[in-house]
Design a protein around this motif. Structure first.
Motif, PDB file in Angstrom:
ATOM      1  N   ASP A  27     -41.750   1.666  27.163  1.00  0.00           N
ATOM      2  CA  ASP A  27     -40.328   1.359  27.362  1.00  0.00           C
ATOM      3  C   ASP A  27     -39.928   0.078  26.634  1.00  0.00           C
ATOM      4  OD1 ASP A  27     -40.045   3.597  28.902  1.00  0.00           O
ATOM      5  OD2 ASP A  27     -40.202   2.549  30.833  1.00  0.00           O
ATOM      6  N   SER A  28     -40.803  -0.911  26.661  1.00  0.00           N
ATOM      7  CA  SER A  28     -40.514  -2.174  25.982  1.00  0.00           C
ATOM      8  C   SER A  28     -40.463  -1.974  24.465  1.00  0.00           C
ATOM      9  CB  SER A  28     -41.583  -3.209  26.343  1.00  0.00           C
ATOM     10  OG  SER A  28     -41.395  -4.413  25.619  1.00  0.00           O
ATOM     11  N   ILE A  29     -41.412  -1.176  23.954  1.00  0.00           N
ATOM     12  CA  ILE A  29     -41.433  -0.895  22.509  1.00  0.00           C
ATOM     13  C   ILE A  29     -40.185  -0.118  22.109  1.00  0.00           C
ATOM     14  CG2 ILE A  29     -42.638   0.367  20.688  1.00  0.00           C
ATOM     15  CD1 ILE A  29     -45.258  -0.287  22.172  1.00  0.00           C
ATOM     16  N   LEU A  36     -33.866  -2.866  16.678  1.00  0.00           N
ATOM     17  CA  LEU A  36     -34.094  -3.000  15.239  1.00  0.00           C
ATOM     18  C   LEU A  36     -33.323  -1.941  14.448  1.00  0.00           C
ATOM     19  CD1 LEU A  36     -37.919  -3.807  15.215  1.00  0.00           C
ATOM     20  CD2 LEU A  36     -36.048  -5.357  14.625  1.00  0.00           C
ATOM     21  N   ILE A  37     -33.243  -0.720  14.975  1.00  0.00           N
ATOM     22  CA  ILE A  37     -32.480   0.323  14.289  1.00  0.00           C
ATOM     23  C   ILE A  37     -31.006  -0.070  14.210  1.00  0.00           C
ATOM     24  CG2 ILE A  37     -31.637   2.696  14.471  1.00  0.00           C
ATOM     25  CD1 ILE A  37     -34.376   3.492  15.528  1.00  0.00           C
ATOM     26  N   ASN A  38     -30.465  -0.564  15.311  1.00  0.00           N
ATOM     27  CA  ASN A  38     -29.062  -0.986  15.301  1.00  0.00           C
ATOM     28  C   ASN A  38     -28.844  -2.200  14.408  1.00  0.00           C
ATOM     29  OD1 ASN A  38     -27.573   0.881  16.901  1.00  0.00           O
ATOM     30  ND2 ASN A  38     -28.587   0.076  18.730  1.00  0.00           N
ATOM     31  N   ALA A  39     -29.840  -3.086  14.345  1.00  0.00           N
ATOM     32  CA  ALA A  39     -29.738  -4.231  13.439  1.00  0.00           C
ATOM     33  C   ALA A  39     -29.698  -3.751  11.990  1.00  0.00           C
ATOM     34  CB  ALA A  39     -30.918  -5.181  13.659  1.00  0.00           C
ATOM     35  N   ARG A  40     -30.515  -2.746  11.681  1.00  0.00           N
ATOM     36  CA  ARG A  40     -30.501  -2.189  10.330  1.00  0.00           C
ATOM     37  C   ARG A  40     -29.163  -1.531  10.037  1.00  0.00           C
ATOM     38  NH1 ARG A  40     -31.169   1.613   6.547  1.00  0.00           N
ATOM     39  NH2 ARG A  40     -32.942   1.470   5.092  1.00  0.00           N
ATOM     40  N   ALA A  41     -28.616  -0.821  11.024  1.00  0.00           N
ATOM     41  CA  ALA A  41     -27.319  -0.165  10.841  1.00  0.00           C
ATOM     42  C   ALA A  41     -26.215  -1.188  10.576  1.00  0.00           C
ATOM     43  CB  ALA A  41     -26.987   0.677  12.066  1.00  0.00           C
ATOM     44  N   PHE A  93     -38.220   7.378   8.654  1.00  0.00           N
ATOM     45  CA  PHE A  93     -37.376   6.443   7.909  1.00  0.00           C
ATOM     46  C   PHE A  93     -36.227   7.172   7.217  1.00  0.00           C
ATOM     47  CE2 PHE A  93     -40.613   3.364   8.683  1.00  0.00           C
ATOM     48  CZ  PHE A  93     -40.019   2.124   8.500  1.00  0.00           C
ATOM     49  N   ARG A  94     -36.483   8.378   6.731  1.00  0.00           N
ATOM     50  CA  ARG A  94     -35.430   9.161   6.108  1.00  0.00           C
ATOM     51  C   ARG A  94     -34.269   9.381   7.080  1.00  0.00           C
ATOM     52  NH1 ARG A  94     -33.456   9.912   1.826  1.00  0.00           N
ATOM     53  NH2 ARG A  94     -35.186  10.879   0.727  1.00  0.00           N
ATOM     54  N   GLU A  95     -34.577   9.736   8.322  1.00  0.00           N
ATOM     55  CA  GLU A  95     -33.523   9.993   9.290  1.00  0.00           C
ATOM     56  C   GLU A  95     -32.767   8.710   9.655  1.00  0.00           C
ATOM     57  OE1 GLU A  95     -32.302  12.774  10.202  1.00  0.00           O
ATOM     58  OE2 GLU A  95     -33.809  14.003   9.189  1.00  0.00           O
ATOM     59  N   ILE A  96     -33.473   7.596   9.722  1.00  0.00           N
ATOM     60  CA  ILE A  96     -32.798   6.316   9.995  1.00  0.00           C
ATOM     61  C   ILE A  96     -31.846   5.984   8.859  1.00  0.00           C
ATOM     62  CG2 ILE A  96     -33.138   3.827  10.229  1.00  0.00           C
ATOM     63  CD1 ILE A  96     -35.786   4.456  11.662  1.00  0.00           C
ATOM     64  N   MET A  97     -32.310   6.133   7.619  1.00  0.00           N
ATOM     65  CA  MET A  97     -31.450   5.862   6.469  1.00  0.00           C
ATOM     66  C   MET A  97     -30.268   6.819   6.422  1.00  0.00           C
ATOM     67  SD  MET A  97     -33.932   4.766   3.310  1.00  0.00           S
ATOM     68  CE  MET A  97     -34.992   6.206   3.377  1.00  0.00           C
TER      69      MET A  97
END
Length: 377
Positions: A27-29, A36-41, A93-97
């Motif tokens: 849960d912490s991870i 981090l995903i939202n920071a990248r967005a 990573f493809r889906e995040i991008m």
């Protein structure tokens, strides 16, 4: 008396405690991953704002850069330490991008349809699920959609490892202004699909695309030798037809099975286990070098002895690795031979420029179809 944790309450409590601690850690991870995903967005949104200020027309090409995405995916695979394999790691990573790019400007991708085909699967593999895919009924329609600007990119099949080149795709490049800006190789798995009303022991008709029927001939001969094999326009069309026929089955991919709510009676029935199809990504703009690229050209030779040798010799002398050479008859009749050639390297490389300069002086015409990153996934 059994000596096991099932008879040992203290052992069960210890396992529950260990699982509880691991779940808390997960849960912490997950929370860190989400942040981090939202920071990248948010970074992607800032990049989009900067590009908008410096872009005269706000075109999607300003935001989507094939060479940049290829570099990011390669670095992700290089940094991967497991246990996920490189391809699965890069796919995440493809889906995040893809999701981040959709925040900047959604990508519209035309593909050879209908829905549920391997071409749509290739489009999603390359652009991710956040891209907006549009089904078209013919390859030349995909080319027109991209050339007119109605779609940002297109995905078309160009060759299969067992069936060879898709000539209609090559022919469309002769009269089109579009550029090749990427490639994707898709492992082709054919599945035998049935519906809820299918009587498996009474199947007398099997629908599929002609190529798929050919690629599964041995399996069909062994399991349904008396069933009529009906070729249709696509595997997705085959899946659609099965829904209303109790005595029919279809050969198609898993995407078609999910889309049309069919059951997988048998999986991976293709005769060749290494069956793959290469697809090209077409767009309006040229692509910058990514560090590991491929170039495609089309040339016409003069009607004279040694023309083919004169065409290929500069590549050999400049140590350019040719990966594919295809011959097609001219559509206009003004060329005796038309050669489609793929080779390693980017058109901006000095070695490539030297080779092409020599080739252009020896042939009737030379057209660069595009330099683009080699397929990563």
């Amino acid at each position: 008396m059994k000596d096991s944790d099932s008879d040992n309450p203290a052992g069960q409590d210890s396992e529950r405690e260990a699982l509880s601690q691991l779940r808390v850690k997960i849960d912490s991870i997950d929370e860190q991953i989400g942040e981090l995903i939202n920071a990248r967005a948010r970074c992607a949104q800032e990049v989009a704002e900067i590009k908008k200020r410096h872009s005269a027309d706000g075109e999607i090409s300003t935001f989507y850069r094939p060479e940049r995405e290829a570099q990011v995916l390669r670095r992700a695979m290089e940094r991967n330490t497991g246990p996920l394999d490189n391809e699965e790691f890069a796919r995440l990573f493809r889906e995040i991008m893809s999701a981040c790019l959709a925040l900047e400007a959604p990508v519209k991708v035309a593909y050879l349809g209908p829905e549920g085909t391997f071409t749509q699967q290739a489009a999603i593999k390359h652009f991710g699920h956040s891209a907006r895919t549009v089904s078209l009924s013919a390859i030349d329609e995909v080319f027109r959609e991209v050339a007119s600007g109605a779609a940002h990119f297109g995905v078309v099949p160009v060759e299969n490892s067992t069936e060879g080149v898709v000539t209609h795709t090559l022919d469309n490049f002769l009269g089109s202004s579009v550029k090749i800006c990427g490639e994707v190789v898709l492992r082709i798995h054919h599945n035998f699909l049935v519906s809820d009303i299918t009587r498996v022991d009474s199947i007398s008709r099997v629908y599929s695309h002609a190529q798929s029927l050919s690629q599964c001939r041995k399996w069909l001969d062994a399991h349904y030798p008396r069933a009529e094999r009906v070729a249709v326009s696509s595997n997705a069309e085959a899946a659609k037809r099965v829904k209303g026929e109790w005595n029919a089955a279809a050969i198609a991919g898993k995407m078609a099975a999910e889309l049309y709510d069919l059951n997988l009676h048998a999986e991976s029935i293709e005769d060749q286990p290494d069956n793959s199809t290469r697809f090209l990504i077409i767009g309006a703009d040229e692509v910058e070098a990514s560090g590991d690229d491929k170039t495609s050209i089309v040339v016409s030779t003069r009607n004279e002895p040694g023309a083919l040798h004169g065409l290929l010799e500069p590549f050999h002398r400049h140590n350019v690795d040719l990966t594919r050479v295809e011959t097609r008859p001219s559509l206009t009749g003004t060329w005796n031979y038309v050669f489609f050639i793929d080779f390693s390297g980017h058109v901006s490389d000095s070695t490539i420029q030297a080779a092409l300069s020599e080739v252009s002086g020896r042939v009737a015409d030379l057209k660069i179809l595009g330099s683009y990153p080699k397929g990563v996934l």
